[in-house]
Design an enzyme around this catalytic site. Structure first.
Site, PDB file in Angstrom:
ATOM      1  N   HIS A 102       7.911   1.023 -11.018  1.00  0.00           N
ATOM      2  CA  HIS A 102       9.297   1.378 -11.314  1.00  0.00           C
ATOM      3  C   HIS A 102      10.021   0.346 -12.168  1.00  0.00           C
ATOM      4  O   HIS A 102      11.132   0.607 -12.639  1.00  0.00           O
ATOM      5  CB  HIS A 102      10.072   1.632 -10.013  1.00  0.00           C
ATOM      6  N   ASP A 126      14.370   8.077  -4.835  1.00  0.00           N
ATOM      7  CA  ASP A 126      13.496   6.980  -4.437  1.00  0.00           C
ATOM      8  C   ASP A 126      13.694   6.700  -2.950  1.00  0.00           C
ATOM      9  O   ASP A 126      14.806   6.853  -2.429  1.00  0.00           O
ATOM     10  CB  ASP A 126      13.855   5.732  -5.253  1.00  0.00           C
ATOM     11  N   HIS A 128      13.488   3.725  -1.960  1.00  0.00           N
ATOM     12  CA  HIS A 128      14.031   2.358  -2.007  1.00  0.00           C
ATOM     13  C   HIS A 128      15.212   2.276  -2.961  1.00  0.00           C
ATOM     14  O   HIS A 128      15.389   3.132  -3.833  1.00  0.00           O
ATOM     15  CB  HIS A 128      12.936   1.385  -2.449  1.00  0.00           C
ATOM     16  N   ASP A 130      15.768  -0.500  -5.032  1.00  0.00           N
ATOM     17  CA  ASP A 130      15.384  -1.256  -6.237  1.00  0.00           C
ATOM     18  C   ASP A 130      16.562  -2.056  -6.778  1.00  0.00           C
ATOM     19  O   ASP A 130      16.753  -2.180  -7.995  1.00  0.00           O
ATOM     20  CB  ASP A 130      14.814  -0.317  -7.307  1.00  0.00           C
ATOM     21  N   HIS A 143       9.294  -4.542  -9.382  1.00  0.00           N
ATOM     22  CA  HIS A 143       9.583  -3.108  -9.238  1.00  0.00           C
ATOM     23  C   HIS A 143      10.672  -2.849  -8.194  1.00  0.00           C
ATOM     24  O   HIS A 143      11.168  -1.728  -8.099  1.00  0.00           O
ATOM     25  CB  HIS A 143       8.319  -2.293  -8.954  1.00  0.00           C
ATOM     26  N   ASP A 229      10.775   8.386  -8.381  1.00  0.00           N
ATOM     27  CA  ASP A 229       9.675   7.647  -7.774  1.00  0.00           C
ATOM     28  C   ASP A 229       9.009   8.593  -6.782  1.00  0.00           C
ATOM     29  O   ASP A 229       9.675   9.137  -5.895  1.00  0.00           O
ATOM     30  CB  ASP A 229      10.228   6.410  -7.063  1.00  0.00           C
ATOM     31  N   ASP A 231       7.429   8.076  -4.263  1.00  0.00           N
ATOM     32  CA  ASP A 231       7.552   7.727  -2.849  1.00  0.00           C
ATOM     33  C   ASP A 231       8.835   8.261  -2.224  1.00  0.00           C
ATOM     34  O   ASP A 231       9.059   8.101  -1.015  1.00  0.00           O
ATOM     35  CB  ASP A 231       7.388   6.221  -2.611  1.00  0.00           C
ATOM     36  N   GLU A 274       5.205   5.400 -10.143  1.00  0.00           N
ATOM     37  CA  GLU A 274       4.555   4.934  -8.916  1.00  0.00           C
ATOM     38  C   GLU A 274       3.471   5.877  -8.388  1.00  0.00           C
ATOM     39  O   GLU A 274       3.115   5.827  -7.215  1.00  0.00           O
ATOM     40  CB  GLU A 274       5.584   4.639  -7.814  1.00  0.00           C
TER      41      GLU A 274
END
Length: 302
Positions: A102, A126, A128, A130, A143, A229, A231, A274
């Site tokens: 990312h 995402d 997360h 980030d 990332h 992303d 994830d 990712e």
């Protein structure tokens, strides 16, 4: 439904210097192999593939500062990606950037800002945030820092002549599907006015209401970018990611989110990051990335 873009230009960014698990450098190839171009052309997109950005291998490099590993090489790659993205926009095409980890989003957003001449908005789908910096990151993996850097909040270490920062307006940044935040990231969200729509909130209000709010918040002058992303999806749906977090978006929630984005007509660029084929099952996560890209770019059931 939003108009199908006249031309979609694919740019591969097989960078894996921003995280600690090898494999995401093969993400662009895996997504292409899963039939990306064929899927997009099937509903009317004209597709141009600009190939892959040349990137460095971690084995051949010194780590550098442990608080932001391989940062110099990452910034150089992001600057070259920014130039490519700005060129795609200048050609009147929609950039579809394939990662890679990312950290490449910093290059995408800087390129969009360069093309627009002003900061824009981003919907960051995402698990997360980030939003770490070299001073706050628990891992030193870049990332986990690109959104903070795109906001101009990651410090002087992220300065680079090829990156026009800040690239985004914090009032037009939406985190969607987030469920794993570090303490500094929580503080930064509160301080900057970033809208974070957590999985808990999505459970309560539903994905469509969440996405419609995200679109409303991100819209405005300059550009609206979607950074996806894989994830963000639950690991049961998309296992081929480097940093899986349980409790993510379902297959249908992810598709509905992308369908709503397409219907808004506001999305001017998209990136998929990712995907890690080494951790995947029969390239299934890359195949889902292709399906979500198609939904985000206008494919519909009817």
């Amino acid at each position: 439904m939003g108009a199908t873009p006249r031309t979609v230009t694919i740019v591969g960014a097989p960078l894996d210097l921003g995280q600690g698990r090898r494999g995401v450098d093969m993400g662009p190839s895996a997504i292409r192999y899963a039939g990306l171009e064929e899927r997009l052309t099937s509903f009317g997109c004209q597709v141009v593939d600009r190939g892959n950005l040349a990137t460095r291998e971690p084995e051949a490099l010194a780590i550098g500062d442990e608080r932001a590993r391989f940062l110099s090489e990452i910034l150089d790659a992001c600057a070259r990606l920014a130039e490519l993205v700005a060129d795609v926009v200048a050609d009147g095409s929609l950039p579809l950037v394939l990662g890679g980890d990312h950290s490449i989003a910093l290059g995408t957003l800087a390129g969009l800002r360069q093309a627009a001449g002003e900061p824009g908005g981003v919907i960051w789908i995402d698990a997360h945030g980030d939003l770490n910096t070299p001073e706050t990151s628990p891992s030193g993996n870049v990332h986990g820092m690109p959104l903070a850097a795109a906001l101009g909040l990651a410090g002087a270490a992220f300065g680079h002549p090829g990156l026009d920062l800040p690239a985004v307006d914090p009032r037009r940044v939406v985190l969607l599907g987030v469920r794993s935040l570090d303490p500094h990231e929580r503080s930064l969200i509160r301080e900057t006015g970033i809208r974070a729509i957590t999985m808990t909130e999505i459970d309560r209000i539903g994905i469509e209401r969440a996405v419609l709010e995200a679109i409303d918040r991100a819209s405005g002058p300059g550009f609206v970018h979607v950074s996806l992303d894989l994830d963000a999806l639950d690991p049961e749906v998309a296992p081929g990611v480097g940093t899986p977090v349980k409790g993510g978006l379902t297959y249908r929630e992810a598709h509905l989110a992308c369908e709503d984005l397409a219907e808004s007509g506001l999305v001017g660029s998209l990136e998929l990051v990712e995907v890690n084929p080494i951790l995947d099952r029969e390239n299934g996560s890359a195949a889902i990335a292709v399906e979500l890209a198609a939904s985000a770019l206008g494919q519909s059931i009817l």
